[in-house]
Design an enzyme around this catalytic site. Structure first.
Site, PDB file in Angstrom:
ATOM      1  N   SER A  81     -14.397   0.635  -8.258  1.00  0.00           N
ATOM      2  CA  SER A  81     -15.490   0.467  -9.216  1.00  0.00           C
ATOM      3  C   SER A  81     -15.200   1.227 -10.504  1.00  0.00           C
ATOM      4  O   SER A  81     -15.624   0.801 -11.589  1.00  0.00           O
ATOM      5  CB  SER A  81     -16.802   0.961  -8.601  1.00  0.00           C
ATOM      6  OG  SER A  81     -16.698   2.308  -8.187  1.00  0.00           O
TER       7      SER A  81
ATOM      8  N   GLU B 208       0.822  -1.212   0.000  1.00  0.00           N
ATOM      9  CA  GLU B 208       0.000   0.000   0.000  1.00  0.00           C
ATOM     10  C   GLU B 208       0.857   1.264   0.000  1.00  0.00           C
ATOM     11  O   GLU B 208       1.865   1.346   0.699  1.00  0.00           O
ATOM     12  CB  GLU B 208      -0.891  -0.013   1.243  1.00  0.00           C
ATOM     13  CG  GLU B 208      -2.264   0.531   0.999  1.00  0.00           C
ATOM     14  CD  GLU B 208      -3.070  -0.365   0.062  1.00  0.00           C
ATOM     15  OE1 GLU B 208      -3.253   0.027  -1.112  1.00  0.00           O
ATOM     16  OE2 GLU B 208      -3.497  -1.448   0.484  1.00  0.00           O
ATOM     17  N   HIS B 209       0.422   2.226  -0.805  1.00  0.00           N
ATOM     18  CA  HIS B 209       1.104   3.526  -0.938  1.00  0.00           C
ATOM     19  C   HIS B 209       2.543   3.364  -1.426  1.00  0.00           C
ATOM     20  O   HIS B 209       3.410   4.171  -1.091  1.00  0.00           O
ATOM     21  CB  HIS B 209       1.078   4.300   0.390  1.00  0.00           C
ATOM     22  CG  HIS B 209      -0.243   4.959   0.646  1.00  0.00           C
ATOM     23  ND1 HIS B 209      -0.606   6.145   0.046  1.00  0.00           N
ATOM     24  CD2 HIS B 209      -1.284   4.590   1.418  1.00  0.00           C
ATOM     25  CE1 HIS B 209      -1.833   6.480   0.456  1.00  0.00           C
ATOM     26  NE2 HIS B 209      -2.258   5.558   1.280  1.00  0.00           N
TER      27      HIS B 209
ATOM     28  N   GLY C 205     -17.709   3.496  -2.941  1.00  0.00           N
ATOM     29  CA  GLY C 205     -17.095   4.148  -1.799  1.00  0.00           C
ATOM     30  C   GLY C 205     -16.353   3.231  -0.859  1.00  0.00           C
ATOM     31  O   GLY C 205     -15.896   3.660   0.202  1.00  0.00           O
TER      32      GLY C 205
ATOM     33  N   GLY D 176     -13.578   1.565  -1.658  1.00  0.00           N
ATOM     34  CA  GLY D 176     -12.169   1.466  -2.011  1.00  0.00           C
ATOM     35  C   GLY D 176     -11.824   0.237  -2.812  1.00  0.00           C
ATOM     36  O   GLY D 176     -10.685  -0.245  -2.781  1.00  0.00           O
TER      37      GLY D 176
ATOM     38  N   ASP E 131      -5.126  -0.715 -10.145  1.00  0.00           N
ATOM     39  CA  ASP E 131      -6.543  -1.032 -10.277  1.00  0.00           C
ATOM     40  C   ASP E 131      -6.879  -1.604 -11.649  1.00  0.00           C
ATOM     41  O   ASP E 131      -7.552  -2.634 -11.769  1.00  0.00           O
ATOM     42  CB  ASP E 131      -7.378   0.230 -10.020  1.00  0.00           C
ATOM     43  CG  ASP E 131      -7.175   0.770  -8.616  1.00  0.00           C
ATOM     44  OD1 ASP E 131      -6.591   0.064  -7.779  1.00  0.00           O
ATOM     45  OD2 ASP E 131      -7.596   1.919  -8.363  1.00  0.00           O
TER      46      ASP E 131
END
Length: 396
Positions: A138, A43-44, A133, A135, A183
Site C-alpha cells: 500500500s 521472492e527475496h 498489512g 504485504g 513495488d
C-alpha cells in the site's frame, strides 16, 4: 472473509469524490489512481540482481485534488481522518507528523530535487481499498499515486522509470525502508492482462502477456505478521552476501548451479541453502515468464510450488499460517482448478498467491478460507483479481 470486487474501483472513486466535496465544498479538479501489487514469483532475489514477476492488482490508492492558491498542500486521508497533514511547499520537505504523509513528503522532495518546482498549493483527499498489512505494498501505491498527482498539478509527465525510482527513493529517505524496486515499478508499469517482468540488475521492466484468459489470481491474507525481532530478514540478506563473496562473483546473475555446488565445501550448510534459493529462484522466475507468455499455466503452477518449498526450506521465511494456506490450495489441486500456490512477499506472515481457473475461483476461495480458519482459528481475507493497468489519471 471472501471479498468480491463488485465494481470496487468505481465505488472507491465515487466515495472519494463525495468526501472531497463534503470536506472542501467543491468538486476536485484532478483525480488519479495507483494500484497495489502482488508478486507471482521471484521472492527475496530483488536485492540479488534477480528477476521478479509481479502484477498490478485491482486494489488502488486514489487521490482527488484541487489547487487552492496557497503554498500549502492540505492532505486528508480517509483511512486516518483524524490525522490531517499540511505540507509547506515553499520549503524543503522534512520527515514530520503525521507519519503516514512522510512518503508523500518524500515524493515532493524528489520532484523538487529534479527542478520540477514550484508545485502549486492544493487540497487533497486520499482513499484506498488496499488491505493494510497484507504485504501488497500500500505504501508504494500511495507514493506512485502522489507522484501521478504532482504530474497532473504541474502539467508534466516524467519518464516512467524515473517516476518509479523517485518513489523508491522517497520510501528510503522519508520512511526509512530500504525497499527494492519491485513495488514501485509494478505500480507504475502495470498493464491490464499482463505480468511485469522486472530485471532488478538493469532496472528494466517488460510486460509479459497473460496468454491464458481462463485463469485469475487469488490473494489470501493470513492476517498474521510475526515480528522479526531477531533480525531474521537482515540475516538472510547477509547470508546471500557471504555466499556471493565465497563464490567470487560480482553478481548472482553470473552464478550457475555448478558454481554453487563447487563452492559448497567452503560454505556452512545454512549459507549454502540461502544461496541455493537465490540461484534456483532466478531460474524459476525466468522460466515462469516464458511459460506465461506461451499460455503454459500448468508449468507456472509447478514453478510456484517449487518456489514456496524453497522459501520454506532453504530461505526459511515462511511460517505455519502461510504453509497452511498454501497447502489448502495444493490439496484442492488441478482437478479443483488450482494450478499453483505459494507464499508471496517478505514472509513470516502476510499473503499467499494462487493461480486458479476463473470458473472454480469462488469454490476455491471458500475451501481455502474454511480450511485455514479450521486449523488456525483466524478468519482470513481472500479475493480474486486479474492484472490491471498501472498509475493513471481518471476522468471526473
Amino acid at each position: 472473509m471472501i471479498e468480491h470486487d463488485d465494481n470496487s474501483y468505481e465505488k472507491l472513486k465515487k466515495t472519494l469524490v463525495e468526501k472531497f466535496e463534503d470536506h472542501f465544498g467543491t468538486r476536485p479538479f484532478f483525480l488519479v489512481a495507483a494500484p497495489a501489487r502482488v508478486n507471482l514469483i521471484g521472492e527475496h532475489i530483488d536485492y540479488c540482481d534477480g528477476f521478479v514477476l509481479p502484477l498490478a492488482i485491482n486494489r488502488h490508492v486514489m487521490i482527488a485534488a484541487t489547487p487552492n492558491g496557497s503554498e500549502r498542500a492540505n492532505l486528508l486521508s480517509l483511512m486516518l481522518p483524524n490525522q490531517p497533514a499540511t505540507v509547506m511547499l515553499d520549503e524543503p520537505p522534512k520527515v514530520s507528523q503525521p507519519s503516514w504523509a512522510n512518503v508523500i513528503r518524500g515524493v515532493f522532495d524528489g520532484f523538487r530535487n529534479k527542478d520540477f518546482w514550484p508545485l502549486p498549493g492544493f487540497d487533497a483527499v486520499i482513499h484506498s481499498n488496499v488491505p493494510l498489512g497484507a504485504g501488497l505494498s500500500s505504501s508504494a501505491a500511495l507514493e506512485v499515486a502522489a507522484a501521478t498527482m504532482v504530474e497532473s498539478l504541474l502539467g508534466i509527465e516524467i519518464n516512467p522509470k524515473n517516476k518509479a525510482l523517485l518513489c523508491q527513493t522517497a520510501e528510503h529517505k522519508f520512511a526509512g525502508v530500504p525497499c527494492g524496486i519491485m513495488d514501485q515499478f509494478a505500480s507504475v508499469f502495470g498493464k491490464k492482462d499482463h505480468m511485469i517482468l522486472i530485471d532488478c540488475r538493469s532496472e528494466e521492466a517488460q510486460a509479459i502477456p497473460f496468454a491464458d484468459d481462463s485463469v485469475e489470481i487469488i490473494i489470501a491474507d493470513t492476517r498474521v505478521k510475526h515480528a522479526l525481532s531477531d533480525g531474521s530478514y537482515a540475516n538472510r540478506r547477509k547470508h546471500t552476501e557471504i555466499a556471493l563473496s565465497i563464490l567470487g562473483k560480482d553478481s548472482w546473475r553470473d552464478v550457475t548451479m555448478e558454481d554453487l555446488l563447487s563452492a559448497e565445501p567452503n560454505m556452512n550448510e545454512q549459507v549454502f541453502r540461502r544461496a541455493r534459493h537465490v540461484v534456483t529462484e532466478i531460474d524459476r522466475t525466468q522460466r515462469a515468464a516464458m511459460a506465461l507468455a506461451r499460455g503454459k499455466t500448468e508449468t507456472v503452477g509447478q514453478l510456484m510450488a517449487d518456489s514456496h518449498k524453497s522459501l520454506r526450506d532453504d530461505f526459511e521465511v515462511s511460517c505455519k499460517e502461510l504453509d497452511i494456506m498454501v497447502e489448502a490450495a495444493w490439496d484442492i489441486g488441478e482437478a479443483g482448478g488450482v494450478l499453483g500456490s505459494r507464499m508471496t512477499g517478505g514472509g513470516f506472515g502476510g499473503s499467499t498467491v494462487t493461480l486458479a481457473r476463473k470458473d472454480n475461483a469462488e469454490e476455491i476461495m471458500q475451501k481455502m478460507a474454511a480450511t485455514y480458519q479450521a486449523q488456525t482459528g483466524i478468519e482470513p481475507s481472500i479475493f480474486a483479481t486479474t492484472a490491471v493497468d498501472g498509475a493513471h489519471s481518471l476522468g471526473l
